[in-house]
Design a protein around this motif. Structure first.
Motif, PDB file in Angstrom:
ATOM      1  N   ALA A 116      -3.817 -10.608  -1.286  1.00  0.00           N
ATOM      2  CA  ALA A 116      -5.016 -10.300  -0.516  1.00  0.00           C
ATOM      3  C   ALA A 116      -4.685  -9.188   0.469  1.00  0.00           C
ATOM      4  CB  ALA A 116      -5.505 -11.549   0.203  1.00  0.00           C
ATOM      5  N   ASP A 117      -5.291  -8.013   0.257  1.00  0.00           N
ATOM      6  CA  ASP A 117      -5.039  -6.866   1.139  1.00  0.00           C
ATOM      7  C   ASP A 117      -6.140  -6.801   2.192  1.00  0.00           C
ATOM      8  OD1 ASP A 117      -4.266  -4.526   2.318  1.00  0.00           O
ATOM      9  OD2 ASP A 117      -4.016  -3.413   0.438  1.00  0.00           O
ATOM     10  N   GLU A 118      -5.821  -7.196   3.382  1.00  0.00           N
ATOM     11  CA  GLU A 118      -6.765  -7.273   4.503  1.00  0.00           C
ATOM     12  C   GLU A 118      -8.070  -7.960   4.098  1.00  0.00           C
ATOM     13  OE1 GLU A 118      -6.967  -3.929   7.089  1.00  0.00           O
ATOM     14  OE2 GLU A 118      -5.206  -2.976   6.197  1.00  0.00           O
ATOM     15  N   PRO A 119      -7.986  -9.187   3.646  1.00  0.00           N
ATOM     16  CA  PRO A 119      -9.180  -9.867   3.125  1.00  0.00           C
ATOM     17  C   PRO A 119     -10.230 -10.128   4.199  1.00  0.00           C
ATOM     18  CG  PRO A 119      -7.381 -11.434   3.358  1.00  0.00           C
ATOM     19  CD  PRO A 119      -6.799 -10.079   3.636  1.00  0.00           C
ATOM     20  N   LYS A 175       2.041  -1.011   3.606  1.00  0.00           N
ATOM     21  CA  LYS A 175       1.701  -2.386   3.206  1.00  0.00           C
ATOM     22  C   LYS A 175       0.929  -2.402   1.888  1.00  0.00           C
ATOM     23  CE  LYS A 175      -0.784  -3.071   6.902  1.00  0.00           C
ATOM     24  NZ  LYS A 175      -0.784  -1.757   7.580  1.00  0.00           N
ATOM     25  N   SER A 176      -0.112  -1.571   1.813  1.00  0.00           N
ATOM     26  CA  SER A 176      -0.926  -1.558   0.589  1.00  0.00           C
ATOM     27  C   SER A 176      -0.113  -1.058  -0.593  1.00  0.00           C
ATOM     28  CB  SER A 176      -2.159  -0.672   0.781  1.00  0.00           C
ATOM     29  OG  SER A 176      -3.010  -1.238   1.734  1.00  0.00           O
ATOM     30  N   THR A 177       0.713  -0.069  -0.350  1.00  0.00           N
ATOM     31  CA  THR A 177       1.572   0.443  -1.423  1.00  0.00           C
ATOM     32  C   THR A 177       2.430  -0.687  -1.985  1.00  0.00           C
ATOM     33  OG1 THR A 177       1.632   2.555  -0.252  1.00  0.00           O
ATOM     34  CG2 THR A 177       3.280   2.211  -1.965  1.00  0.00           C
TER      35      THR A 177
HETATM   36 MG   LIG Z   1      -3.665  -0.651   3.593  1.00  0.00          MG
END
Ligand SMILES: [Mg+2]
Ligand SMILES: Nc1ncnc2c1ncn2[C@@H]1O[C@H](COP(=O)(O)OP(=O)(O)O)[C@@H](O)[C@H]1O
Lengths: 230, 409
Positions: free
Chosen positions: A167-170, A46-48
């Protein structure tokens, strides 16, 4: 023309002798005004994916078109310009500059856009007001709660009128009540300002705020469905 | 489009956060700059002093002293008997075409009395030619003449120090003083000259006709003896011919055989002083160069700290890049930081260097001159050092991958 269009992007990390496929040939489109939640277990890429969307990282293969621009053809400074004007980032760990006041943190994107000082502080104050932090401009990050720090980060993402917020796991570092407040803010920005929001989360009740859910597993999209919010 | 004032503000804040570290880093530059300024001040002061001595000594000068030259230099023990005479001096003036003027010297220390005041000073028996040789003018009165020398009259010219000590504010011209109890009429006062190359006060002197000195004040071992003479050549290019002509003439007059050593030595004073000036200039350069090394070391200190700072702030750099900082935004931030360190250090170094030079000249008695050029040079040099040693860390920071920088713990 879609706002975001990725065609067969992949990301391979070389770790010693092994190739680690963090993302395998992902293709999708995201239209302007969407509110997308990206879900999936830890390590599923996901972050990638988000970092590639945010022009912070380049895919190993594939093409990424943002507003019709081929991102793969841009150089460092052009990418910086895209990040500055088109994309607002909200991270799990807030990523504010410590020892720098909330107001100055919010001013930062405008600083790199060459906007004069007076206009900067006016706009930054406006953005802080927008996220419910009126009068807190002078506070430093360590004088603010987690929820307030995330609001500063959102104000920073908004201030240059970027059409996209990534927003990455905000809400990853926030309690349930504060998380809900932050999500309400995202919904408001999405509906009132028509800002496209793409956010990563593990939690179903957070994803429930979105209109579309894309699920990842082992670097691949396993499902892509419209949420009940639609 | 880079926002310079804001970048400066960011850099200054970063420096303020680590006050102690910034101060210690500056210390290297402070020491470097102040050393450069102080060393150049000492060197420039010494050169200037020699220049002043040269012009006070007179130009294009040779000096003839008794005693032979050996390969090691001049052999002139305390007991060396002078064989030079006033007639030699007159012959040189008459027969050496390269010579413009000759001033004979018969010197001694004598007690001088005027009214209730007394003063011990060097009394020089000489001719009016000496004033020309030494480019010396009178501040009042008139010089004695060749006629005074011929008839050995008891007249004198006083140096300013003698006037100050014997007369105070009174005008000495026309007054009678006693030198070794012999009454002399004061004809004039010699203009101020200051210190000589050997550190003597040239104004602490009395000039009297050489014949008077020989016959009435000091006496001589044989008639016409003098201690030494100063010779002025017709120009700088005549110094060498004059030296040769004097050597030939005096060897002939003193009847010295071809294989025999001369009983006198001709030295080129002007050349000696020029050599001294030259070596002082070399010394100044050397001192400055050595001091510059410490400036360089200070620069390396800046680079060291900036590299540490870049590593420490990797995450901050990542955040800035994510938000839109371009290559030169990041570079300038760190270069300006380094530049600020070196320029503030340079400014403090200038202040310390200038006061240090003053203290040095007060304590050690060295004449120091802080030239504006040396200030300008060391300040711009410290700026260059800042840019030069700040560039590599800044360059390194700007090449970071945004995502790696953001993830850096
Ligand atoms: Mg991640
Ligand atoms: N810089 C990197 N170097 C090597 N492997 C990485 C790097 N970043 C991520 N990975 C790997 O790629 C995979 C996907 O990671 P990531 O996208 O962060 O997952 P998620 O955000 O879904 O938890 C993981 O296996 C992770 O270990």
């Amino acid at each position: 023309m879609s706002l975001i269009e990725v065609n067969g992007i992949s990301k391979v990390y070389r770790l010693g002798d092994i190739d680690l496929k963090a993302l395998c040939t992902v293709s999708t489109k995201i239209e302007s005004g969407e509110f997308v939640a990206i879900m999936g277990p830890s390590g599923s890429g996901k972050s990638t994916f988000m970092n590639i969307l945010g022009c912070l990282d380049k895919p190993t293969t594939g093409q990424y078109m943002l507003e019709g621009i081929d991102i793969g053809k841009l150089d460092r400074d052009e990418l910086a310009g895209i990040r500055n004007k088109k994309i607002g980032f909200v991270f799990q760990g807030f990523n504010l500059l410590s020892r720098t006041s909330a107001l100055e943190n919010v001013e930062l994107p405008m600083l790199y856009d060459g906007i004069p000082a007076k206009e900067r502080s006016e706009k930054a104050a406006g953005a802080l007001k927008n996220v419910g932090l009126e009068g807190r401009g002078g506070h430093h990050p360590n004088q603010l709660s987690g929820g307030q720090q995330q609001r500063v980060a959102i104000a920073r993402a908004l201030v240059n009128n970027a059409p996209i917020i990534l927003a990455d796991e905000p809400t990853g570092n926030l309690d349930t009540k504060t998380s809900a407040e932050i999500m309400e803010l995202f919904v408001k920005l999405n509906t009132e300002a028509n800002i496209t929001i793409i956010l990563v989360t593990h939690e179903h009740d957070i994803a429930a705020y979105s209109k579309r859910i894309i699920r990842f597993l082992d670097g691949c999209i396993t499902s892509d469905e419209m949420g009940k919010n639609v | 489009m880079i926002n310079i004032p804001s970048t400066i503000k960011i850099s200054l804040r970063a420096l303020r956060v680590n006050k102690m570290r910034s101060a210690l880093t500056m210390l290297g530059i402070i020491i470097g700059v102040s050393a450069v300024i102080a060393m150049l001040a000492v060197g420039t002061g010494a050169s200037r002093q020699i220049e002043e001595q040269m012009s006070s000594m007179g130009s294009n000068l040779l000096i003839v002293v008794p005693g032979a030259t050996t390969s090691g230099g001049v052999r002139m023990g305390a007991g060396t008997q002078s064989t030079l005479t006033l007639a030699d001096a007159e012959a040189i003036k008459r027969e050496c075409p390269a010579v413009e003027e000759v001033g004979p010297n018969l010197t001694g220390v004598a007690q001088v009395v005027y009214s209730h005041q007394n003063w011990s000073t060097g009394v020089v028996g000489t001719t009016p030619g000496m004033l020309i040789v030494r480019d010396w003018t009178l501040s009042s009165g008139k010089p004695f003449t060749e006629q005074d020398v011929k008839s050995a009259t008891k007249v004198c010219l006083l140096g300013q120090v003698v006037v100050d000590n014997l007369f105070g504010d009174t005008d000495p011209v026309g007054k009678i003083i006693r030198i070794k109890n012999v009454p002399f009429t004061v004809f004039g006062v010699l203009g101020k000259k200051g210190q000589s190359a050997t550190g003597q006060d040239q104004d602490d002197t009395i000039y009297i006709p050489v014949t008077t000195a020989q016959k009435k004040v000091f006496g001589t071992a044989f008639p016409g003896m003098i201690r030494s003479m100063m010779v002025k050549a017709k120009g700088a290019e005549y110094l060498a011919p004059a030296e040769k002509q004097i050597n030939e003439l005096l060897r002939q007059r003193h009847r010295i055989g071809p294989k025999q050593e001369s009983d006198f030595t001709v030295r080129n004073l002007t050349q000696m002083m020029q050599a001294r000036e030259e070596s002082t200039k070399v010394m100044t350069l050397l001192l400055g160069a050595i001091a510059s090394v410490s400036l360089l070391v200070g620069g390396i200190g800046i680079m060291n700290i900036m590299l540490v700072s870049v590593t420490e702030r990797t995450r901050e750099i990542g955040i800035r890049m994510a938000i839109g900082a371009k290559t030169w935004d990041i570079r300038l931030q760190f270069i300006i930081e380094a530049l600020t360190l070196s320029l503030i250090g340079g400014l403090a170094g200038i202040i310390i260097g200038v006061t240090g030079s003053e203290i040095l000249s007060m304590l050690a008695g060295w004449p120091t001159i802080v030239s504006p050029l040396s200030i300008l040079m060391s300040f711009s040099f410290s700026g260059l050092v800042g840019i030069f040693f700040g560039f590599y860390p800044a360059y390194k920071a700007s090449l970071l991958n945004p995502i790696d920088a953001l993830r850096y713990e």
